[in-house]
Design a protein around this motif. Structure first.
Motif: not given
Lengths: 194, 236
Positions: B57-62
């Motif tokens: 989830a951290l890899r998913a860019p905002p």
């Protein structure tokens, strides 16, 4: 973007080419914004720092050392700005961050339920990140979000590689622990990511 | 790469191996073995999976706003960006300046070869060298003058101490003015003989008799009777 292509853009932007400068911004702003958002937990702070970091970089392009990565330079400047901002506004940045984040990602057409789930997932992740000490948080973000190698993180943060690894291991453990003690949000996260 | 891994089912992998797995430091084989071992423990497997999902989830860019215009506008206030057309004109102007400089340099070189006398300046002493040389000349002249004066003074003293004072007087008077000045104290009254007529010429005072010195040879006028000329046999 290839490194040679990036160097060409940097040289052109240093000579005053606005289009080249815009290309550089468009290529790096997403990752820098993500980095600052994860670090601060506040979109307004992230936007301000990204803008100021780019302005400083663009007005000092002639000082760029082509032996290093441009993103490293950009992130270093942004990090200094962030640390300065923390020092000036510590109470506001260290607390009340999770609740203040209103995502701008949702499109007006998106279903309200999906929007809430997305926001909950991000809030949970951001809340977990904000439980980490700044050093651990930064190491985890740079390693897992930006795929920086440990050696580069060590140079960027000016700390030994062993310390970087130690921060990384403890940070992951604390993230996991935080989600364990918040089962509802952890389940929401797991469900939303499933 | 860490090749060590537990046998599947033997035991739960230690935290170091889990960390090495997330750090990407395990070989593919070790990675498979760790994952296989974790499957035998429900709790360890759940922890691993949860951590993996958080990191994914951290890899998913905002979603990031496009700040390009804001940044350029802000940067433009601090350092003016040049439009493309103006930049091209600047390049051409720079190239023109370089070409002009090359043409001038080549022209100067050709001119020097064709008319060397017209393009070569005569050697001139620099003002600083002139000043230096003048200072040396003045210093040498000064040293010479002082040396000459000292020599004259020595000769005068020698004459005073060894010969008749009147002879010394003559020698002193024959000396150049600056030498006389140096010996003035001795010239006015070399032997301490008092003379009431202080305004009398030195040559007359020089003729003052010395007690017990034998016959006096007058040089110049007789101090006792200035009207009378000095004579060898004229004793007071």
């Amino acid at each position: 973007m290839l490194r040679s292509e990036e160097h060409k853009l940097i040289r052109e932007a240093a000579r005053g080419d606005q289009e080249a400068a815009a290309s550089i911004i468009r290529h790096h702003q997403q990752s820098l914004y993500a980095y600052m958002l994860r670090m601060s937990g506040r979109p307004d702070v992230a936007e301000d720092i990204v803008q100021e970091a780019f302005v400083r970089v663009l007005t000092n392009l002639d000082r760029f050392d082509f032996r290093y990565r441009f993103s490293t330079w950009l992130f270093t400047i942004a990090r200094r700005l962030y640390l300065n901002a923390i020092a000036k506004h510590r109470p506001a940045y260290d607390t009340d961050m999770v609740g203040s984040w209103k995502s701008s990602a949702a499109s007006p057409e998106a279903p309200v339920e999906a929007d809430e789930q997305q926001e909950a997932r991000r809030d949970t992740l951001q809340a977990a990140l904000l439980t980490l000490p700044p050093d651990q948080r930064e190491v985890v973000i740079l390693f897992h979000q930006h795929d920086w190698p440990i050696a580069l993180i060590a140079r960027h943060l000016d700390m030994p590689e062993g310390t970087v690894k130690s921060h990384l291991h403890r940070g992951r453990k604390r993230l996991r622990t935080h989600i364990e003690v918040a089962p509802s949000s952890g389940d929401a996260l797991a469900e939303s990511l499933a | 790469m860490n090749e060590s891994a537990p046998n599947p089912g033997d035991r739960i992998p230690p935290d170091e191996l889990i960390d090495a797995l997330f750090d990407g430091e395990l070989s593919p084989r070790a990675r498979r073995e760790v994952l296989g071992a974790v499957r035998h423990d429900a709790r360890a497997g759940a922890d691993l999976e949860r951590t993996a999902r958080v990191l994914a989830a951290l890899r998913a860019p905002p979603e990031a706003p496009d700040l390009t215009d804001r940044i350029l506008h802000s940067a433009d206030h601090r350092r003016r960006f040049v439009p493309g057309r103006l930049r091209r004109m600047t390049k051409l102007a720079r190239a023109g300046v370089v070409v002009l400089a090359l043409v001038v340099m080549l022209g100067v070189a050709a001119g020097r070869r064709a008319w060397p006398e017209a393009t070569t300046l005569a050697d001139e002493q620099t003002p600083l060298a002139d000043v230096n040389e003048a200072f040396r000349d003045d210093a040498a002249a000064g040293v010479g003058a002082i040396r000459s004066s000292v020599h004259q003074v020595r000769m005068s003293f020698q004459a005073i101490s060894t010969a008749d004072p009147c002879v010394a007087r003559l020698e002193i008077e024959a000396a150049p003015p600056h030498a006389r000045m140096l010996t003035a104290g001795f010239v006015t009254n070399p032997f301490g003989i008092e003379d009431e007529r202080a305004d009398a010429p030195a040559s007359i005072r020089c003729g003052a008799p010395r007690i017990g010195a034998g016959p006096t040879i007058w040089v110049g006028s007789n101090p006792l009777d200035p009207a009378r000329p000095a004579a060898p046999d004229d004793t007071p």
